[in-house]
Scaffold this motif. Structure first.
Motif, PDB file in Angstrom:
ATOM      1  N   ASN A 167      49.595  15.262  46.353  1.00 51.28           N
ATOM      2  CA  ASN A 167      50.301  16.312  47.073  1.00 51.28           C
ATOM      3  C   ASN A 167      50.407  15.885  48.533  1.00 51.28           C
ATOM      4  OD1 ASN A 167      51.039  18.606  48.504  1.00 51.28           O
ATOM      5  ND2 ASN A 167      50.046  19.981  47.028  1.00 51.28           N
ATOM      6  N   ASP A 168      51.646  15.574  48.970  1.00 54.01           N
ATOM      7  CA  ASP A 168      51.843  15.055  50.327  1.00 54.01           C
ATOM      8  C   ASP A 168      51.471  16.078  51.405  1.00 54.01           C
ATOM      9  OD1 ASP A 168      52.659  12.689  49.336  1.00 54.01           O
ATOM     10  OD2 ASP A 168      54.802  13.200  49.349  1.00 54.01           O
ATOM     11  N   ASN A 169      51.559  17.365  51.064  1.00 55.28           N
ATOM     12  CA  ASN A 169      51.296  18.392  52.079  1.00 55.28           C
ATOM     13  C   ASN A 169      49.825  18.462  52.481  1.00 55.28           C
ATOM     14  OD1 ASN A 169      53.992  19.140  52.017  1.00 55.28           O
ATOM     15  ND2 ASN A 169      53.626  20.532  50.295  1.00 55.28           N
ATOM     16  N   ASP A 170      48.942  18.375  51.483  1.00 59.18           N
ATOM     17  CA  ASP A 170      47.519  18.525  51.819  1.00 59.18           C
ATOM     18  C   ASP A 170      46.678  17.313  51.428  1.00 59.18           C
ATOM     19  OD1 ASP A 170      47.554  18.694  49.109  1.00 59.18           O
ATOM     20  OD2 ASP A 170      46.848  20.761  48.966  1.00 59.18           O
ATOM     21  N   ASN A 171      47.353  16.203  51.043  1.00 55.10           N
ATOM     22  CA  ASN A 171      46.633  14.967  50.711  1.00 55.10           C
ATOM     23  C   ASN A 171      45.669  15.104  49.534  1.00 55.10           C
ATOM     24  OD1 ASN A 171      47.590  12.879  52.247  1.00 55.10           O
ATOM     25  ND2 ASN A 171      46.424  13.527  54.049  1.00 55.10           N
ATOM     26  N   THR A 172      45.877  16.103  48.679  1.00 52.07           N
ATOM     27  CA  THR A 172      44.967  16.256  47.541  1.00 52.07           C
ATOM     28  C   THR A 172      45.461  15.449  46.341  1.00 52.07           C
ATOM     29  OG1 THR A 172      46.176  18.203  46.794  1.00 52.07           O
ATOM     30  CG2 THR A 172      44.234  18.577  48.202  1.00 52.07           C
ATOM     31  N   LEU A 173      44.530  15.205  45.418  1.00 49.81           N
ATOM     32  CA  LEU A 173      44.867  14.598  44.131  1.00 49.81           C
ATOM     33  C   LEU A 173      44.661  15.661  43.058  1.00 49.81           C
ATOM     34  CD1 LEU A 173      43.040  11.149  44.438  1.00 49.81           C
ATOM     35  CD2 LEU A 173      45.390  11.724  45.079  1.00 49.81           C
ATOM     36  N   ASN A 174      45.492  15.596  42.037  1.00 48.30           N
ATOM     37  CA  ASN A 174      45.416  16.605  40.976  1.00 48.30           C
ATOM     38  C   ASN A 174      45.653  15.956  39.619  1.00 48.30           C
ATOM     39  OD1 ASN A 174      45.436  19.305  42.644  1.00 48.30           O
ATOM     40  ND2 ASN A 174      46.970  17.970  43.579  1.00 48.30           N
ATOM     41  N   PHE A 175      44.555  15.679  38.957  1.00 47.89           N
ATOM     42  CA  PHE A 175      44.637  15.200  37.567  1.00 47.89           C
ATOM     43  C   PHE A 175      43.372  15.691  36.856  1.00 47.89           C
ATOM     44  CE2 PHE A 175      42.909  11.704  40.157  1.00 47.89           C
ATOM     45  CZ  PHE A 175      41.688  11.485  39.544  1.00 47.89           C
ATOM     46  N   PRO A 176      43.423  15.790  35.520  1.00 51.32           N
ATOM     47  CA  PRO A 176      42.274  16.380  34.813  1.00 51.32           C
ATOM     48  C   PRO A 176      41.045  15.476  34.825  1.00 51.32           C
ATOM     49  CG  PRO A 176      43.939  15.615  33.258  1.00 51.32           C
ATOM     50  CD  PRO A 176      44.532  15.436  34.619  1.00 51.32           C
ATOM     51  N   GLY A 177      39.899  16.063  34.514  1.00 50.34           N
ATOM     52  CA  GLY A 177      38.655  15.285  34.480  1.00 50.34           C
ATOM     53  C   GLY A 177      37.535  16.032  33.786  1.00 50.34           C
ATOM     54  N   LEU A 178      36.348  15.449  33.861  1.00 55.77           N
ATOM     55  CA  LEU A 178      35.173  15.983  33.174  1.00 55.77           C
ATOM     56  C   LEU A 178      34.338  16.828  34.127  1.00 55.77           C
ATOM     57  CD1 LEU A 178      34.117  12.598  31.529  1.00 55.77           C
ATOM     58  CD2 LEU A 178      35.377  14.454  30.418  1.00 55.77           C
ATOM     59  N   SER A 179      33.699  17.858  33.574  1.00 57.55           N
ATOM     60  CA  SER A 179      32.772  18.644  34.402  1.00 57.55           C
ATOM     61  C   SER A 179      31.393  17.992  34.355  1.00 57.55           C
ATOM     62  CB  SER A 179      32.676  20.075  33.890  1.00 57.55           C
ATOM     63  OG  SER A 179      32.051  20.083  32.617  1.00 57.55           O
ATOM     64  N   GLU A 180      30.613  18.310  35.381  1.00 59.91           N
ATOM     65  CA  GLU A 180      29.222  17.888  35.436  1.00 59.91           C
ATOM     66  C   GLU A 180      28.481  18.399  34.188  1.00 59.91           C
ATOM     67  OE1 GLU A 180      27.844  19.375  39.139  1.00 59.91           O
ATOM     68  OE2 GLU A 180      25.825  18.576  38.915  1.00 59.91           O
ATOM     69  N   GLU A 181      28.764  19.644  33.828  1.00 57.67           N
ATOM     70  CA  GLU A 181      28.091  20.293  32.700  1.00 57.67           C
ATOM     71  C   GLU A 181      28.296  19.525  31.395  1.00 57.67           C
ATOM     72  OE1 GLU A 181      28.842  24.715  31.084  1.00 57.67           O
ATOM     73  OE2 GLU A 181      30.236  23.192  30.353  1.00 57.67           O
ATOM     74  N   VAL A 182      29.529  19.116  31.155  1.00 57.61           N
ATOM     75  CA  VAL A 182      29.812  18.481  29.859  1.00 57.61           C
ATOM     76  C   VAL A 182      29.175  17.094  29.796  1.00 57.61           C
ATOM     77  CG1 VAL A 182      32.037  17.274  30.217  1.00 57.61           C
ATOM     78  CG2 VAL A 182      31.615  18.502  28.100  1.00 57.61           C
ATOM     79  N   VAL A 183      29.140  16.399  30.909  1.00 57.56           N
ATOM     80  CA  VAL A 183      28.561  15.049  30.906  1.00 57.56           C
ATOM     81  C   VAL A 183      27.036  15.118  30.763  1.00 57.56           C
ATOM     82  CG1 VAL A 183      28.253  12.950  32.273  1.00 57.56           C
ATOM     83  CG2 VAL A 183      30.491  14.029  32.121  1.00 57.56           C
ATOM     84  N   GLU A 184      26.407  16.067  31.453  1.00 53.33           N
ATOM     85  CA  GLU A 184      24.950  16.271  31.302  1.00 53.33           C
ATOM     86  C   GLU A 184      24.630  16.544  29.829  1.00 53.33           C
ATOM     87  OE1 GLU A 184      22.510  16.120  33.495  1.00 53.33           O
ATOM     88  OE2 GLU A 184      23.078  16.984  35.431  1.00 53.33           O
ATOM     89  N   TRP A 185      25.435  17.385  29.217  1.00 50.20           N
ATOM     90  CA  TRP A 185      25.219  17.788  27.827  1.00 50.20           C
ATOM     91  C   TRP A 185      25.349  16.581  26.884  1.00 50.20           C
ATOM     92  CZ3 TRP A 185      29.432  19.054  24.094  1.00 50.20           C
ATOM     93  CH2 TRP A 185      28.923  19.547  22.901  1.00 50.20           C
ATOM     94  N   ILE A 186      26.397  15.794  27.067  1.00 49.95           N
ATOM     95  CA  ILE A 186      26.623  14.633  26.193  1.00 49.95           C
ATOM     96  C   ILE A 186      25.472  13.641  26.307  1.00 49.95           C
ATOM     97  CG2 ILE A 186      28.062  12.561  25.933  1.00 49.95           C
ATOM     98  CD1 ILE A 186      30.441  14.380  26.787  1.00 49.95           C
ATOM     99  N   ILE A 187      25.059  13.378  27.540  1.00 47.05           N
ATOM    100  CA  ILE A 187      24.023  12.373  27.749  1.00 47.05           C
ATOM    101  C   ILE A 187      22.674  12.846  27.195  1.00 47.05           C
ATOM    102  CG2 ILE A 187      22.704  11.150  29.509  1.00 47.05           C
ATOM    103  CD1 ILE A 187      25.215  11.097  31.214  1.00 47.05           C
ATOM    104  N   SER A 188      22.396  14.139  27.328  1.00 44.50           N
ATOM    105  CA  SER A 188      21.109  14.615  26.804  1.00 44.50           C
ATOM    106  C   SER A 188      21.160  14.750  25.285  1.00 44.50           C
ATOM    107  CB  SER A 188      20.705  15.932  27.462  1.00 44.50           C
ATOM    108  OG  SER A 188      21.692  16.897  27.210  1.00 44.50           O
TER     109      SER A 188
END
Ligand SMILES: [Zn+2]
Length: 268
Positions: A167-188
């Motif tokens: 987004n050129d206006n605010d320099n943000t990036l926007n694409f999907p990803g993983l939550s901390e919660e789901v990765v903690e869960w998978i690893i444990s």
């Protein structure tokens, strides 16, 4: 020669012969039952890099016939570690983690599990994967495994702006990803997961500024794989991944050739 000696010699000959006839791994892989699927985006001037990183660039290109008529071609290239299909070593976000050159082959050659969540993502660049999305989807193998999440983003790879959701206006990036919660869960839930991959530019969502998923993977000694090319269909289970990065000794990450070897039969 006594009869018992003859039997003994015949037995030895049989053992030697059966070893000689044992199929090599090559024969096994090329017996027609397996296919090789390249999960790597090409490195060229369209390859997506993280903003501000050195993009892939040929700095010198020679390709010509000399005076005797023989052809000679060679290039130099420069590139950041974190662009295109690449690996993140634990050292990326953990000072005591392994560098790329220290990653053991026994973790880089692993069972491959594809988790296709593209229908849930539904092209939403703000999508974040939580545990509730996965309760009925996760499949584990009881062996060192690489889990790759398919967000359905590979189709945008040749359009960097769209792929990163810039987004050129605010320099943000926007694409999907993983939550901390789901990765903690998978690893444990499964200690045999050695790496986690995604078909987007980061394991954290594009909007993340503190990269918690990167930090979890690094501190737990797992590697990450970003920008996996999932343009073509691949079985969700039963494949073996060869995740072989350029062996940059002290690298925090490196370009990766990612290949899946899959049985042509339906997995049982
Ligand atoms: Zn990276």
């Amino acid at each position: 020669m006594a009869a018992s000696n003859v039997v003994f010699v015949l037995l030895i000959c049989f053992i030697i012969n059966s070893f000689a006839k044992r199929d090599s791994l090559y024969d096994f892989l090329f017996n027609g039952d397996y296919e090789f699927i390249d999960l790597t985006h090409p490195f060229d001037n369209q390859t997506v890099y993280w903003p501000n990183a050195q993009v892939f660039r040929f700095t010198k290109q020679i390709g010509d016939y000399d005076a005797t008529g023989s052809w000679y071609a060679a290039n130099d290239f420069t590139a950041g570690e974190h662009g295109g299909t690449h690996i993140d070593a634990p050292y990326h976000f953990a000072k005591t983690g392994l560098h790329v050159g220290e990653l053991p082959l026994t973790k880089l050659i692993a069972a491959l599990i594809i988790i296709d969540i593209s229908s849930i993502v539904n092209d939403d660049p703000k999508f974040v994967l939580y545990k509730t999305h996965l309760d009925h989807l996760l499949y584990y193998e009881d062996k060192p495994s690489l889990l790759i999440f398919k967000f359905g983003w590979s189709k945008y790879f040749n359009d960097t702006k769209k792929y990163l959701g810039q987004n050129d206006n605010d320099n943000t990036l926007n694409f999907p990803g993983l939550s901390e919660e789901v990765v903690e869960w998978i690893i444990s839930a499964n200690k045999k997961v050695v790496g986690i991959g995604v078909d987007v530019a980061s394991v954290d969502p594009g909007s993340s500024t503190n990269f918690p998923v990167h930090k979890i993977l690094s501190t737990k000694g797992l590697y990450g794989i970003e920008n996996v090319n999932l343009s073509r269909q691949i079985p969700e289970t039963g494949c073996t991944a060869l995740a072989l990065p350029m062996k940059i000794a002290l690298g925090t990450g490196a370009p990766l050739r990612l290949v899946a070897i899959c049985s042509k039969q339906e997995p049982k």
